[in-house]
Design a protein around this motif. Structure first.
Motif, PDB file in Angstrom:
ATOM      1  N   VAL A  91     -30.385  78.439  70.660  1.00 55.23           N
ATOM      2  CA  VAL A  91     -31.483  77.732  70.852  1.00 55.23           C
ATOM      3  C   VAL A  91     -32.516  78.557  70.430  1.00 55.23           C
ATOM      4  O   VAL A  91     -33.630  77.999  70.115  1.00 55.23           O
ATOM      5  CB  VAL A  91     -31.324  77.346  72.369  1.00 55.23           C
ATOM      6  CG1 VAL A  91     -32.305  77.751  72.987  1.00 55.23           C
ATOM      7  CG2 VAL A  91     -30.863  77.078  72.978  1.00 55.23           C
ATOM      8  N   VAL A  92     -31.978  80.005  70.292  1.00 54.02           N
ATOM      9  CA  VAL A  92     -32.791  81.153  70.226  1.00 54.02           C
ATOM     10  C   VAL A  92     -33.334  81.288  68.630  1.00 54.02           C
ATOM     11  O   VAL A  92     -34.444  81.533  68.190  1.00 54.02           O
ATOM     12  CB  VAL A  92     -32.543  82.272  71.036  1.00 54.02           C
ATOM     13  CG1 VAL A  92     -33.081  82.555  72.896  1.00 54.02           C
ATOM     14  CG2 VAL A  92     -31.456  82.651  70.565  1.00 54.02           C
ATOM     15  N   THR A 126     -22.533  81.395  73.113  1.00 51.31           N
ATOM     16  CA  THR A 126     -23.226  80.801  71.795  1.00 51.31           C
ATOM     17  C   THR A 126     -24.287  79.596  71.779  1.00 51.31           C
ATOM     18  O   THR A 126     -24.736  79.586  71.021  1.00 51.31           O
ATOM     19  CB  THR A 126     -21.884  80.243  70.630  1.00 51.31           C
ATOM     20  OG1 THR A 126     -20.807  81.320  70.504  1.00 51.31           O
ATOM     21  CG2 THR A 126     -22.402  79.934  69.338  1.00 51.31           C
ATOM     22  N   GLN A 127     -23.883  78.822  72.958  1.00 48.87           N
ATOM     23  CA  GLN A 127     -25.558  77.950  73.084  1.00 48.87           C
ATOM     24  C   GLN A 127     -26.851  78.459  73.165  1.00 48.87           C
ATOM     25  O   GLN A 127     -27.343  77.926  72.613  1.00 48.87           O
ATOM     26  CB  GLN A 127     -25.248  77.012  74.406  1.00 48.87           C
ATOM     27  CG  GLN A 127     -24.440  76.609  74.220  1.00 48.87           C
ATOM     28  CD  GLN A 127     -23.164  75.838  75.616  1.00 48.87           C
ATOM     29  OE1 GLN A 127     -24.082  76.016  76.749  1.00 48.87           O
ATOM     30  NE2 GLN A 127     -22.105  75.412  75.674  1.00 48.87           N
ATOM     31  N   GLU A 187     -21.033  68.758  70.270  1.00 46.29           N
ATOM     32  CA  GLU A 187     -21.510  69.881  69.584  1.00 46.29           C
ATOM     33  C   GLU A 187     -21.270  71.500  70.887  1.00 46.29           C
ATOM     34  O   GLU A 187     -20.701  72.326  70.277  1.00 46.29           O
ATOM     35  CB  GLU A 187     -22.535  69.942  69.245  1.00 46.29           C
ATOM     36  CG  GLU A 187     -22.378  69.218  67.539  1.00 46.29           C
ATOM     37  CD  GLU A 187     -21.268  69.456  66.427  1.00 46.29           C
ATOM     38  OE1 GLU A 187     -20.943  70.269  66.369  1.00 46.29           O
ATOM     39  OE2 GLU A 187     -20.634  68.504  66.941  1.00 46.29           O
ATOM     40  N   ALA A 188     -21.819  70.855  72.063  1.00 43.15           N
ATOM     41  CA  ALA A 188     -22.415  72.164  72.773  1.00 43.15           C
ATOM     42  C   ALA A 188     -20.526  72.349  73.172  1.00 43.15           C
ATOM     43  O   ALA A 188     -20.144  73.282  74.314  1.00 43.15           O
ATOM     44  CB  ALA A 188     -23.037  71.555  73.812  1.00 43.15           C
ATOM     45  N   PHE A 229     -32.108  75.683  82.157  1.00 47.86           N
ATOM     46  CA  PHE A 229     -32.114  75.201  81.429  1.00 47.86           C
ATOM     47  C   PHE A 229     -30.457  74.443  80.979  1.00 47.86           C
ATOM     48  O   PHE A 229     -29.503  74.774  81.554  1.00 47.86           O
ATOM     49  CB  PHE A 229     -30.958  76.565  80.708  1.00 47.86           C
ATOM     50  CG  PHE A 229     -30.479  76.330  78.818  1.00 47.86           C
ATOM     51  CD1 PHE A 229     -30.941  76.805  78.292  1.00 47.86           C
ATOM     52  CD2 PHE A 229     -28.281  76.374  79.567  1.00 47.86           C
ATOM     53  CE1 PHE A 229     -30.665  76.406  77.107  1.00 47.86           C
ATOM     54  CE2 PHE A 229     -28.480  76.357  78.309  1.00 47.86           C
ATOM     55  CZ  PHE A 229     -29.355  76.093  76.873  1.00 47.86           C
ATOM     56  N   ASN A 230     -30.819  72.947  80.428  1.00 50.14           N
ATOM     57  CA  ASN A 230     -30.267  72.163  80.245  1.00 50.14           C
ATOM     58  C   ASN A 230     -29.360  72.201  78.426  1.00 50.14           C
ATOM     59  O   ASN A 230     -29.793  71.616  77.741  1.00 50.14           O
ATOM     60  CB  ASN A 230     -30.407  71.133  80.798  1.00 50.14           C
ATOM     61  CG  ASN A 230     -29.569  69.934  80.267  1.00 50.14           C
ATOM     62  OD1 ASN A 230     -28.321  69.991  79.918  1.00 50.14           O
ATOM     63  ND2 ASN A 230     -30.339  68.821  80.408  1.00 50.14           N
ATOM     64  N   VAL A 231     -28.503  72.491  78.359  1.00 44.00           N
ATOM     65  CA  VAL A 231     -28.201  72.659  77.334  1.00 44.00           C
ATOM     66  C   VAL A 231     -27.914  71.624  76.491  1.00 44.00           C
ATOM     67  O   VAL A 231     -28.318  71.885  74.889  1.00 44.00           O
ATOM     68  CB  VAL A 231     -26.833  73.423  76.416  1.00 44.00           C
ATOM     69  CG1 VAL A 231     -25.206  72.220  77.092  1.00 44.00           C
ATOM     70  CG2 VAL A 231     -26.272  73.347  75.379  1.00 44.00           C
TER      71      VAL A 231
END
Length: 417
Positions: A80-81, A75-76, A67-68, A57-59
């Motif tokens: 995503v979901v 929260t990230q 923003e990340a 997983f790479n945000v």
């Protein structure tokens, strides 16, 4: 007042066994274990040195780096979901009434990784407070639905439910009720958690809650097995788009199933242990059936809370047999935590999604890692051991229980015209 019907029109998942809905389902039906040695921090001195981490997983593949940095990992995960679920639902966010779309999220702990980093940095310093200006907005448990609403401009009901491991099941039930009562047309609901941190692992080890099977992590989460020794920590998130039935039909949405009902109860017994006779678990399933207008014989499958703890699994199965009587032997019972580990506040969301997908595909995911049945468990129960089983599921139940004695139960059913 006639209650409105509520349906599921979108799904999103980020789990230790798959980073989207398709991968998650593939991992479930193939009995994939998400457990492996911890990579997020040096766990060499910990009693438990493994967990079910989200992998590859790479945000920045999903969220701009600037923003990340303003978000804790939980929260990230939520962003995503939620994005996947909205896309999956084909909801036209530009033309929907934003005042009628809400976000109700579940999280048990919030930004514990952010809290740990900031407090450790302060403790190791010279006493001068040099905290990140985003420390508080990253840490607080309510922030995930805030970020989702700001991205899409959704101005309907917006909050986080916190009831330990029952949090996201509580969120789904709240979303169901807000739509039923006419307060919203669409609600993005679910939950996320990112608790594979030193403080969380150390804390749960101190409670003697975690498995310590460091020699064979992939076999550590083993609900119903005689040799189970605790749960396996997991992380990730799941999102469901709940929508008022007529609203979904009017826009031609794909409808996965109907949300038939939800139930809540409390054990009123112990901080961390379930009632040994499953009294709260019994009541929550009865409440859910009553709320849905269904009887025990209507249910085909139950995704249990099934954490792989010595006390919890037995107490929950006692409750199942009290509620369902002889029909308990006709059920497919499983625990997907055997594969994903326990995602704490996000458990209810990803397990609800597993129930929805099992109904859609006519397949019950297995309870893996089983060798010898606990002698306190009725051997006539079908615990869907080690291999997925085909089943035409018309009604599926998902149980989620939390520390503090919080119990939540959700029922899904195939859509009736």
């Amino acid at each position: 007042m006639k209650l409105k019907r509520v349906v599921v029109t979108g799904l999103g998942a980020l789990t230790p066994i798959g980073n989207n809905i398709e991968e998650y389902w593939d991992g479930l039906v193939n009995g994939k274990s998400g457990a492996a040695p911890i990579t997020h921090f040096d766990a060499a001195k910990f009693k438990t040195r493994f967990a079910c981490e989200v992998k590859n997983f790479n945000v920045e593949d999903f969220i701009h780096r600037k923003e990340a940095r303003k978000m804790d990992k939980f929260t990230q995960f939520a962003m995503v979901v939620a994005d996947e679920a909205i896309i999956n639902s084909k909801l036209d966010v530009e033309n929907v009434d934003p005042d009628r779309v809400g976000v109700i999220w579940g999280c048990g702990i919030g930004g514990i990784d952010t809290f740990e980093q900031e407090v450790v940095a302060y403790a190791l310093g010279d006493g001068t407070p040099k905290f990140n200006p985003f420390f508080i907005p990253k840490m607080i448990a309510d922030i995930a639905p805030g970020h989702i609403s700001m991205k899409y401009g959704f101005r309907g009901p917006n909050f986080t439910t916190v009831s330990a491991c029952a949090s996201s099941a509580n969120a789904i039930i709240d979303a169901l009720n807000y739509i039923r009562l006419g307060h919203a047309d669409v609600i993005v609901t679910g939950g996320s958690e990112a608790s594979v941190t030193g403080a969380a692992m150390g804390g749960f080890n101190a409670l003697h809650a975690l498995s310590q099977n460091n020699e064979n992590p992939s076999m550590a989460s083993r609900p119903f097995d005689k040799d189970r020794d605790g749960f396996v920590m997991g992380e990730g998130g799941g999102a469901l788009i709940l929508e008022e039935y007529e609203h979904a039909v009017a826009r031609g949405a794909k409808i996965y199933c109907e949300v038939a009902g939800g139930g809540l109860s409390a054990d009123a017994y112990h901080l961390t242990a379930p009632h040994p006779e499953g009294l709260g678990a019994t009541k929550v399933m009865q409440n859910c059936l009553q709320n849905a207008g269904l009887v025990p014989e209507d249910v085909d499958a139950i995704n249990m809370h099934g954490t792989s703890t010595p006390l919890g699994d037995v107490a929950e199965l006692k409750a199942v047999q009290k509620v369902f009587g002889e029909h308990a032997y006709n059920l497919n019972i499983n625990s997907t935590k055997s594969m994903t580990g326990h995602l704490l506040g996000a458990a209810g969301a990803i397990e609800a999604i597993a129930s929805v997908l099992a109904m859609e595909h006519g397949m019950v995911p297995p309870t893996i890692n089983h060798t010898v049945l606990d002698e306190n468990i009725d051997p006539k129960l079908n615990l869907t051991i080690n291999k997925a089983q085909k089943r035409d599921i018309k009604v599926a139940m998902s149980n989620t229980f939390g520390f503090g004695g919080h119990n939540a139960c959700v029922l899904f059913k195939k859509l009736e015209a």
